[in-house]
Design a protein around this motif. Sequence first.
Motif, PDB file in Angstrom:
ATOM      1  N   ASP A 244       0.825  -1.137   0.081  1.00 40.53           N
ATOM      2  CA  ASP A 244      -0.087   0.122  -0.085  1.00 40.53           C
ATOM      3  C   ASP A 244       0.685   1.081  -0.035  1.00 40.53           C
ATOM      4  OD1 ASP A 244      -2.550  -1.364   0.371  1.00 40.53           O
ATOM      5  OD2 ASP A 244      -1.530  -1.937   2.355  1.00 40.53           O
ATOM      6  N   LYS A 245       0.375   2.146  -0.683  1.00 37.78           N
ATOM      7  CA  LYS A 245       1.138   3.671  -0.710  1.00 37.78           C
ATOM      8  C   LYS A 245       0.494   4.384   0.245  1.00 37.78           C
ATOM      9  CE  LYS A 245       2.602   2.637  -5.489  1.00 37.78           C
ATOM     10  NZ  LYS A 245       2.062   1.253  -5.664  1.00 37.78           N
ATOM     11  N   ASP A 246       1.373   5.430   0.780  1.00 39.13           N
ATOM     12  CA  ASP A 246       0.893   6.327   1.879  1.00 39.13           C
ATOM     13  C   ASP A 246       0.859   7.805   1.209  1.00 39.13           C
ATOM     14  OD1 ASP A 246       1.059   4.864   4.354  1.00 39.13           O
ATOM     15  OD2 ASP A 246       2.756   4.215   3.621  1.00 39.13           O
ATOM     16  N   PRO A 247      -0.136   8.618   1.416  1.00 38.66           N
ATOM     17  CA  PRO A 247      -0.182   9.653   0.682  1.00 38.66           C
ATOM     18  C   PRO A 247       0.525  10.900   1.238  1.00 38.66           C
ATOM     19  CG  PRO A 247      -2.146   9.254   2.092  1.00 38.66           C
ATOM     20  CD  PRO A 247      -1.317   8.158   2.157  1.00 38.66           C
ATOM     21  N   ILE A 248       0.662  11.818   0.600  1.00 34.88           N
ATOM     22  CA  ILE A 248       1.333  13.107   0.965  1.00 34.88           C
ATOM     23  C   ILE A 248       0.416  14.289   1.010  1.00 34.88           C
ATOM     24  CG2 ILE A 248       3.223  14.779   0.706  1.00 34.88           C
ATOM     25  CD1 ILE A 248       5.191  12.891  -0.145  1.00 34.88           C
ATOM     26  N   GLU A 249      -0.035  14.865   2.082  1.00 35.59           N
ATOM     27  CA  GLU A 249      -0.878  15.793   1.994  1.00 35.59           C
ATOM     28  C   GLU A 249      -0.672  16.835   1.098  1.00 35.59           C
ATOM     29  OE1 GLU A 249      -1.736  17.295   6.124  1.00 35.59           O
ATOM     30  OE2 GLU A 249      -2.246  15.426   6.807  1.00 35.59           O
ATOM     31  N   LYS A 250      -1.707  17.621   0.555  1.00 36.66           N
ATOM     32  CA  LYS A 250      -1.502  18.764  -0.397  1.00 36.66           C
ATOM     33  C   LYS A 250      -1.081  19.897   0.284  1.00 36.66           C
ATOM     34  CE  LYS A 250      -5.665  17.992  -2.139  1.00 36.66           C
ATOM     35  NZ  LYS A 250      -6.735  18.410  -3.097  1.00 36.66           N
ATOM     36  N   ASN A 251      -0.295  20.859  -0.234  1.00 37.84           N
ATOM     37  CA  ASN A 251       0.078  22.158   0.298  1.00 37.84           C
ATOM     38  C   ASN A 251      -0.855  23.018  -0.398  1.00 37.84           C
ATOM     39  OD1 ASN A 251       2.262  21.070   1.365  1.00 37.84           O
ATOM     40  ND2 ASN A 251       3.502  21.257  -0.231  1.00 37.84           N
ATOM     41  N   SER A 252      -1.822  22.835  -1.299  1.00 39.35           N
ATOM     42  CA  SER A 252      -2.775  23.681  -1.730  1.00 39.35           C
ATOM     43  C   SER A 252      -3.629  22.845  -2.500  1.00 39.35           C
ATOM     44  CB  SER A 252      -2.171  24.654  -2.792  1.00 39.35           C
ATOM     45  OG  SER A 252      -1.664  24.117  -3.903  1.00 39.35           O
ATOM     46  N   ALA A 253      -5.079  23.709  -2.613  1.00 39.97           N
ATOM     47  CA  ALA A 253      -6.015  23.021  -3.183  1.00 39.97           C
ATOM     48  C   ALA A 253      -5.674  22.458  -4.739  1.00 39.97           C
ATOM     49  CB  ALA A 253      -7.209  24.056  -3.103  1.00 39.97           C
ATOM     50  N   ASN A 254      -4.813  23.155  -5.390  1.00 38.83           N
ATOM     51  CA  ASN A 254      -4.299  22.793  -6.758  1.00 38.83           C
ATOM     52  C   ASN A 254      -3.405  21.766  -7.045  1.00 38.83           C
ATOM     53  OD1 ASN A 254      -6.517  24.702  -7.714  1.00 38.83           O
ATOM     54  ND2 ASN A 254      -4.652  26.324  -7.620  1.00 38.83           N
ATOM     55  N   GLN A 255      -2.856  21.591  -5.939  1.00 33.85           N
ATOM     56  CA  GLN A 255      -1.735  20.467  -6.001  1.00 33.85           C
ATOM     57  C   GLN A 255      -2.114  19.193  -5.677  1.00 33.85           C
ATOM     58  OE1 GLN A 255       1.190  21.171  -2.858  1.00 33.85           O
ATOM     59  NE2 GLN A 255       2.603  19.189  -3.306  1.00 33.85           N
ATOM     60  N   PRO A 256      -1.864  18.282  -6.873  1.00 37.89           N
ATOM     61  CA  PRO A 256      -2.114  16.797  -6.816  1.00 37.89           C
ATOM     62  C   PRO A 256      -1.758  15.839  -5.457  1.00 37.89           C
ATOM     63  CG  PRO A 256      -0.461  16.963  -8.403  1.00 37.89           C
ATOM     64  CD  PRO A 256      -0.799  18.692  -7.889  1.00 37.89           C
ATOM     65  N   ILE A 257      -2.493  14.913  -5.053  1.00 40.65           N
ATOM     66  CA  ILE A 257      -2.006  14.259  -4.001  1.00 40.65           C
ATOM     67  C   ILE A 257      -0.867  13.351  -4.590  1.00 40.65           C
ATOM     68  CG2 ILE A 257      -2.584  12.386  -2.553  1.00 40.65           C
ATOM     69  CD1 ILE A 257      -5.368  13.303  -2.339  1.00 40.65           C
ATOM     70  N   THR A 258       0.315  13.166  -3.772  1.00 40.67           N
ATOM     71  CA  THR A 258       1.643  12.304  -4.378  1.00 40.67           C
ATOM     72  C   THR A 258       1.368  11.151  -3.217  1.00 40.67           C
ATOM     73  OG1 THR A 258       2.943  13.724  -3.016  1.00 40.67           O
ATOM     74  CG2 THR A 258       2.776  14.041  -5.367  1.00 40.67           C
ATOM     75  N   TRP A 259       1.800  10.057  -3.839  1.00 38.44           N
ATOM     76  CA  TRP A 259       1.877   8.630  -2.940  1.00 38.44           C
ATOM     77  C   TRP A 259       3.078   8.238  -2.975  1.00 38.44           C
ATOM     78  CZ3 TRP A 259      -2.617   7.182  -1.088  1.00 38.44           C
ATOM     79  CH2 TRP A 259      -4.013   7.587  -1.585  1.00 38.44           C
ATOM     80  N   LEU A 260       3.521   7.909  -1.594  1.00 38.63           N
ATOM     81  CA  LEU A 260       4.843   7.288  -1.327  1.00 38.63           C
ATOM     82  C   LEU A 260       4.687   5.716  -1.337  1.00 38.63           C
ATOM     83  CD1 LEU A 260       5.729   9.433   1.916  1.00 38.63           C
ATOM     84  CD2 LEU A 260       6.983   9.411  -0.339  1.00 38.63           C
ATOM     85  N   ASP A 261       5.719   5.066  -2.177  1.00 40.72           N
ATOM     86  CA  ASP A 261       5.807   3.757  -2.153  1.00 40.72           C
ATOM     87  C   ASP A 261       6.968   3.213  -1.287  1.00 40.72           C
ATOM     88  OD1 ASP A 261       8.199   3.580  -3.716  1.00 40.72           O
ATOM     89  OD2 ASP A 261       7.014   4.093  -5.383  1.00 40.72           O
ATOM     90  N   HIS A 262       7.080   1.973  -0.845  1.00 44.01           N
ATOM     91  CA  HIS A 262       8.016   1.579   0.285  1.00 44.01           C
ATOM     92  C   HIS A 262       8.784   0.982  -0.530  1.00 44.01           C
ATOM     93  CE1 HIS A 262       5.962   3.121   3.828  1.00 44.01           C
ATOM     94  NE2 HIS A 262       5.055   2.983   3.266  1.00 44.01           N
ATOM     95  N   ARG A 263       9.724   1.396  -1.552  1.00 42.79           N
ATOM     96  CA  ARG A 263      10.426   0.687  -2.663  1.00 42.79           C
ATOM     97  C   ARG A 263      11.688  -0.068  -2.040  1.00 42.79           C
ATOM     98  NH1 ARG A 263      11.037   3.286  -8.528  1.00 42.79           N
ATOM     99  NH2 ARG A 263       9.222   3.853  -7.663  1.00 42.79           N
ATOM    100  N   ALA A 264      12.194   0.521  -1.056  1.00 39.74           N
ATOM    101  CA  ALA A 264      13.188  -0.106  -0.207  1.00 39.74           C
ATOM    102  C   ALA A 264      13.017  -1.438   0.331  1.00 39.74           C
ATOM    103  CB  ALA A 264      13.705   1.117   0.838  1.00 39.74           C
TER     104      ALA A 264
END
Length: 540
Positions: A244-264
């Motif tokens: 499962d990937k973990d979301p990074i909160e948006k800094n602004s309403a127009n910024q898309p959500i980015t997702w962290l994978d646990h690649r390591a």
Amino acid sequence: MKKMPLIAFCFSLLIASEFPVASAESISKPIVAAHYFGQHWPKNFLSAFRREYVLKDFQQLREDGFNTVILLVSWGDFQPVIVPCCQWDERAFARLQFLLDTAAQADLRVILRVGYGWSLNPHAEPALQRIHQLLNNEATRAIFLKFIERLGRSLETSPQVILTFMSWEDQWLHQIDPEARATFDDFASLLPSGMRPSFNTPLPTANGENAALFHAYWDWLVMTQLYQPAEKLLPSLSYEIRIDKDPIEKNSANQPITWLDHRAMYRQVGTAPVTIYWAPFWGAENVGEQLSAARGNELLTALLRETQAFSGQHRAIFIDQFNVVDNTPGHERNAILAPNALEDFLNTTTCTLKQQNVIGYGYWTTRDYRESPVYNPSFSLGLDGWQLTSIHSEALQWLPNQDAELQLSTGDVLEQTITHAVGRLPTRADTQTDRICIEVSATSIGSLTVTAGDPNAVTQLRFSADANPMQCAEIVSVPQNNQLTLRIVANPETTVRLHGVWFFDHIQYGGLYDVNGNHGDLYRLLVQFNQAFQNEQNCR
């Protein structure tokens, strides 16, 4: 695929350079595995299973096409007290050895999930507290590795154990404590100079602006401080990756959500296959939708291809939890396969698995189980966890096979206090009905009065020689101060020999066998799936 933050990417390269990918050791035949809980909840199965049933259960798994059994090895059951180190529960080692020997007798191979985080042992710290301490305290990690070392020595004479694995879920970092600052600084010193946090920067949090740094630290911590040392002590040790990937909160309403994978976590030392889990929710919208067979297969294929890419393309994959159905409370919005899509999905998935270098899978719930938080419910550990008031000095009877019976006669009282620390506790606020089940010997006669926190809300269970030894009924549970006491009283003219107690409001569904051991509605499909996976077939 969305790009991951640069700090996480750099850390994955760091791990990759330290841990070169190795080819998986050859396994003589595909792994078709079943988790075994002995008719009980996974959290208490080691104290709960009755020896009288194990060989028959294992032989039935063999007949159903399984060639391997997966057993949970809970740290809290084997090493309930960690300070002062080390206090062992020898009964846990003996019961595990019995399971290993019986598996060999039934011609089943064995996989162990080592360090399972959950335990109902009342002598151990609460599970979440122990996990938190493991990830934040170096001395606790050393104690954990002593457990791993002793377990490894005990497995030296058990060649039927073909694989062991640890899991991110048993080592889930939620918070970095100040006492872990030195360990965090060790990690930070490995980052490129331009990405190292400045001295005395506040420790990152899972959902804060430094979430990428937090998760990169967690990946490094479990890989280098837990998995890497343990890999030298256990046979064929793998690590179940957090897919499962973990979301990074948006800094602004127009910024898309980015997702962290646990690649390591994918870059593992040794030659064991990498381990993942799967359920239809992965990659889905998870708004309560039902998926077609084609969509389920599409999502599974995407996960397997991602696993191949992240782990280096040449690593074999083992799916330790292959969950085609799921009714876990609290996850009702997760996507599921549509009931009418299950047959088509299972018929087409065999080739999907083989084409993506999957060497095997484990089915989580081969027998539906009652989610019962009762510790030592079959008295296999004597009266540990129970309080018995009786005039009979020999109420506990040990049988030749080392199972036990507890005799209750008129006026006897048996109690166990269940706290919120064991997990979700049945309450009157639940929408689900609370139930009590008690299994006795066939010669038992009389009746029992059962209460769960409220002495005025009584439930009666009646037993006779010609009745079913397992009697169940609804019960009203009333917790007070985050705990309740389950109380069983023997009524007049009663002599019963207890074999097991279940107190629950949820039954986990798997579809192969129901709680009574009858064929489930997916039995035919799953047995056919097991056979198909082990058969040679053209999957081009």
